[in-house]
Design a protein around this motif. Sequence first.
Motif, PDB file in Angstrom:
ATOM      1  N   ALA A  73     -10.584 -11.661   2.782  1.00  0.00           N
ATOM      2  CA  ALA A  73     -11.895 -11.651   2.129  1.00  0.00           C
ATOM      3  C   ALA A  73     -11.893 -12.614   0.947  1.00  0.00           C
ATOM      4  O   ALA A  73     -10.850 -13.129   0.538  1.00  0.00           O
ATOM      5  CB  ALA A  73     -12.250 -10.236   1.658  1.00  0.00           C
ATOM      6  N   VAL A  74     -13.089 -12.837   0.398  1.00  0.00           N
ATOM      7  CA  VAL A  74     -13.264 -13.581  -0.851  1.00  0.00           C
ATOM      8  C   VAL A  74     -14.096 -12.700  -1.761  1.00  0.00           C
ATOM      9  O   VAL A  74     -15.189 -12.257  -1.380  1.00  0.00           O
ATOM     10  CB  VAL A  74     -13.959 -14.934  -0.612  1.00  0.00           C
ATOM     11  CG1 VAL A  74     -14.182 -15.658  -1.934  1.00  0.00           C
ATOM     12  CG2 VAL A  74     -13.135 -15.807   0.338  1.00  0.00           C
ATOM     13  N   VAL A  75     -13.596 -12.404  -2.966  1.00  0.00           N
ATOM     14  CA  VAL A  75     -14.244 -11.426  -3.837  1.00  0.00           C
ATOM     15  C   VAL A  75     -14.479 -12.030  -5.218  1.00  0.00           C
ATOM     16  O   VAL A  75     -13.758 -12.944  -5.643  1.00  0.00           O
ATOM     17  CB  VAL A  75     -13.397 -10.143  -3.967  1.00  0.00           C
ATOM     18  CG1 VAL A  75     -13.104  -9.540  -2.601  1.00  0.00           C
ATOM     19  CG2 VAL A  75     -12.101 -10.391  -4.734  1.00  0.00           C
ATOM     20  N   PRO A  76     -15.472 -11.521  -5.951  1.00  0.00           N
ATOM     21  CA  PRO A  76     -15.635 -11.957  -7.347  1.00  0.00           C
ATOM     22  C   PRO A  76     -14.436 -11.521  -8.175  1.00  0.00           C
ATOM     23  O   PRO A  76     -13.927 -10.408  -8.030  1.00  0.00           O
ATOM     24  CB  PRO A  76     -16.909 -11.228  -7.793  1.00  0.00           C
ATOM     25  CG  PRO A  76     -17.610 -10.816  -6.539  1.00  0.00           C
ATOM     26  CD  PRO A  76     -16.530 -10.571  -5.541  1.00  0.00           C
ATOM     27  N   SER A  77     -13.976 -12.400  -9.043  1.00  0.00           N
ATOM     28  CA  SER A  77     -12.867 -12.072  -9.938  1.00  0.00           C
ATOM     29  C   SER A  77     -13.114 -12.717 -11.290  1.00  0.00           C
ATOM     30  O   SER A  77     -13.499 -13.891 -11.366  1.00  0.00           O
ATOM     31  CB  SER A  77     -11.532 -12.565  -9.380  1.00  0.00           C
ATOM     32  OG  SER A  77     -10.474 -12.295 -10.290  1.00  0.00           O
ATOM     33  N   ALA A  78     -12.902 -11.970 -12.350  1.00  0.00           N
ATOM     34  CA  ALA A  78     -12.975 -12.544 -13.694  1.00  0.00           C
ATOM     35  C   ALA A  78     -11.770 -13.453 -13.900  1.00  0.00           C
ATOM     36  O   ALA A  78     -10.634 -12.989 -13.900  1.00  0.00           O
ATOM     37  CB  ALA A  78     -12.993 -11.435 -14.732  1.00  0.00           C
ATOM     38  N   VAL A 302     -10.688   0.058  -9.171  1.00  0.00           N
ATOM     39  CA  VAL A 302      -9.652   0.331  -8.164  1.00  0.00           C
ATOM     40  C   VAL A 302     -10.242   0.565  -6.776  1.00  0.00           C
ATOM     41  O   VAL A 302      -9.835  -0.093  -5.809  1.00  0.00           O
ATOM     42  CB  VAL A 302      -8.752   1.498  -8.605  1.00  0.00           C
ATOM     43  CG1 VAL A 302      -7.879   1.990  -7.448  1.00  0.00           C
ATOM     44  CG2 VAL A 302      -7.855   1.055  -9.767  1.00  0.00           C
ATOM     45  N   PRO A 303     -11.204   1.498  -6.596  1.00  0.00           N
ATOM     46  CA  PRO A 303     -11.687   1.721  -5.228  1.00  0.00           C
ATOM     47  C   PRO A 303     -12.412   0.512  -4.646  1.00  0.00           C
ATOM     48  O   PRO A 303     -12.260   0.197  -3.459  1.00  0.00           O
ATOM     49  CB  PRO A 303     -12.614   2.932  -5.366  1.00  0.00           C
ATOM     50  CG  PRO A 303     -13.002   2.973  -6.805  1.00  0.00           C
ATOM     51  CD  PRO A 303     -11.810   2.457  -7.549  1.00  0.00           C
ATOM     52  N   ALA A 308     -12.274  -3.942  -0.770  1.00  0.00           N
ATOM     53  CA  ALA A 308     -12.760  -5.301  -0.544  1.00  0.00           C
ATOM     54  C   ALA A 308     -11.818  -6.130   0.308  1.00  0.00           C
ATOM     55  O   ALA A 308     -12.271  -6.999   1.053  1.00  0.00           O
ATOM     56  CB  ALA A 308     -12.980  -6.000  -1.889  1.00  0.00           C
ATOM     57  N   ARG A 309     -10.512  -5.898   0.220  1.00  0.00           N
ATOM     58  CA  ARG A 309      -9.567  -6.700   0.994  1.00  0.00           C
ATOM     59  C   ARG A 309      -9.334  -6.068   2.361  1.00  0.00           C
ATOM     60  O   ARG A 309      -9.807  -4.962   2.636  1.00  0.00           O
ATOM     61  CB  ARG A 309      -8.243  -6.865   0.247  1.00  0.00           C
ATOM     62  CG  ARG A 309      -7.527  -5.568  -0.111  1.00  0.00           C
ATOM     63  CD  ARG A 309      -6.024  -5.794  -0.299  1.00  0.00           C
ATOM     64  NE  ARG A 309      -5.368  -6.082   0.984  1.00  0.00           N
ATOM     65  CZ  ARG A 309      -4.076  -6.400   1.099  1.00  0.00           C
ATOM     66  NH1 ARG A 309      -3.314  -6.502   0.036  1.00  0.00           N
ATOM     67  NH2 ARG A 309      -3.563  -6.618   2.297  1.00  0.00           N
ATOM     68  N   ARG A 310      -8.607  -6.773   3.226  1.00  0.00           N
ATOM     69  CA  ARG A 310      -8.306  -6.275   4.559  1.00  0.00           C
ATOM     70  C   ARG A 310      -6.809  -6.038   4.696  1.00  0.00           C
ATOM     71  O   ARG A 310      -6.000  -6.542   3.917  1.00  0.00           O
ATOM     72  CB  ARG A 310      -8.814  -7.253   5.620  1.00  0.00           C
ATOM     73  CG  ARG A 310     -10.329  -7.413   5.594  1.00  0.00           C
ATOM     74  CD  ARG A 310     -11.026  -6.107   5.981  1.00  0.00           C
ATOM     75  NE  ARG A 310     -12.472  -6.168   5.780  1.00  0.00           N
ATOM     76  CZ  ARG A 310     -13.097  -5.594   4.761  1.00  0.00           C
ATOM     77  NH1 ARG A 310     -12.393  -4.940   3.830  1.00  0.00           N
ATOM     78  NH2 ARG A 310     -14.403  -5.658   4.657  1.00  0.00           N
ATOM     79  N   ARG A 341     -12.135  -3.565   8.390  1.00  0.00           N
ATOM     80  CA  ARG A 341     -12.876  -2.876   7.338  1.00  0.00           C
ATOM     81  C   ARG A 341     -11.930  -1.985   6.545  1.00  0.00           C
ATOM     82  O   ARG A 341     -10.811  -1.693   6.976  1.00  0.00           O
ATOM     83  CB  ARG A 341     -14.016  -2.042   7.930  1.00  0.00           C
ATOM     84  CG  ARG A 341     -13.559  -0.941   8.872  1.00  0.00           C
ATOM     85  CD  ARG A 341     -14.745  -0.180   9.453  1.00  0.00           C
ATOM     86  NE  ARG A 341     -15.602  -1.068  10.222  1.00  0.00           N
ATOM     87  CZ  ARG A 341     -15.381  -1.352  11.504  1.00  0.00           C
ATOM     88  NH1 ARG A 341     -14.326  -0.841  12.135  1.00  0.00           N
ATOM     89  NH2 ARG A 341     -16.185  -2.151  12.158  1.00  0.00           N
ATOM     90  N   ALA A 342     -12.411  -1.536   5.376  1.00  0.00           N
ATOM     91  CA  ALA A 342     -11.624  -0.626   4.550  1.00  0.00           C
ATOM     92  C   ALA A 342     -12.563   0.187   3.681  1.00  0.00           C
ATOM     93  O   ALA A 342     -13.680  -0.242   3.365  1.00  0.00           O
ATOM     94  CB  ALA A 342     -10.631  -1.394   3.688  1.00  0.00           C
TER      95      ALA A 342
END
Length: 406
Positions: A73-78, A302-303, A308-310, A341-342
């Motif tokens: 996946a690609v997720v928002p990260s600070a 955390v959740p 978000a990842r696989r 999915r997760a």
Amino acid sequence: MVSDEYVLRTGTPEDFEPIHRLLTTVFHDDPDEGVIDLYRAVFEPARAVVAYHGDILAGSASAYTRDLAVPGAVVPSAHVTGVGVEPTHRRHGLLNRMMGHLLADARRLGEPVAHLWASEGKIYQRYGYGLAACRLMLNADREVQLREPPHDSGRLRSAVPADVVADLRKVYDQALPGRPGWSSRHDRLWHRITADPKSWRHGGTAMRAVLHETAGGIDGYALWRGRNREDDGPGTVDVREVVAADPAGYRALWHFLLNMDLTRRTQFTFAAIDEPLLYLVNEPTALGARLEDALWLRLVDVPAALAARRYPVPVDVVLRTEDPLLPENSGNWHLIGGPDRASCTRTDRPADLDFELGALGAVYLGGTPLGTLAAGGRLRELTPGTLVGVDAAFRWHRAPAATEIF
């Protein structure tokens, strides 16, 4: 946010120059007027926190709004950056308050994770960051050659990086989702990455690009510069970045970089720990590889982060962690996941594994074995037999890598 002596607040555009001056002091550098506009262009005032002592800027910390590739996946990260406290204002708790502000802001913005490059890892482990990706620093001598020359139907073409940003971006964006640890790049970032002020060359040539082109278009590139030795002897190829969509292009680019006329060394400071080059050359030890830390990562939610990842194999486990800075993360979390999915929800079920928060950050990108952290006491197996299966679920087929210091 007010203390007895310091006022903390969100940044404004007017804070940029005081922040820039502060960071040059903290990192023992001199202000460079030739590059200040490159940094100003990517500065996000609303993602900065500043601490003032009267009219004096005593500390600052910032973040960039970018995405991060994670397993599947690609997720928002600070993207936390520009953290510093003026030397005469240390030991007043400013860093603690600024980091708390950044993390709370990231959670408010829906960023499930935050990550950074650490000038000193011991600092950020206090705030729940774990070492999630390392890098190899390569210093290869001319004895290193590919075991077999590339058999390639494509061709190489030289270019000025700033003139071919569209090609570079296309190749990079296609590769990004498959490489945990890489970050998204918007237009202003590409402008800074391909900028080439003389103060950044440190005695080297202008930055150059070499593109790998096939009938289907550009599918690989390298950014590099040449560097002469002080005695005018054979020089060095200083590699900044290598991105390729397929093995043929990758091999062709490295054949070019390892065989430059009038050079005897090739250096690359952002190699991955699973860099394919290690397995393509005739003498891996002559690559002069040295391991260094790269990305430190922290779970902000955390959740949300775990969902978000696989996971390459099915996982059904209850994890426990404690988070003094963001208490919402503390507790037991039921993770169910697989390749497609997760989900992750709070539960009253007993935990199978007990993680330090930093250990959870260390395994998140898929490159750190759970068994290693268990052996070091950073996580505990509470349900016997759980560790092996969960380790397989958190791993990924490519090691996390880092391509830039932000």
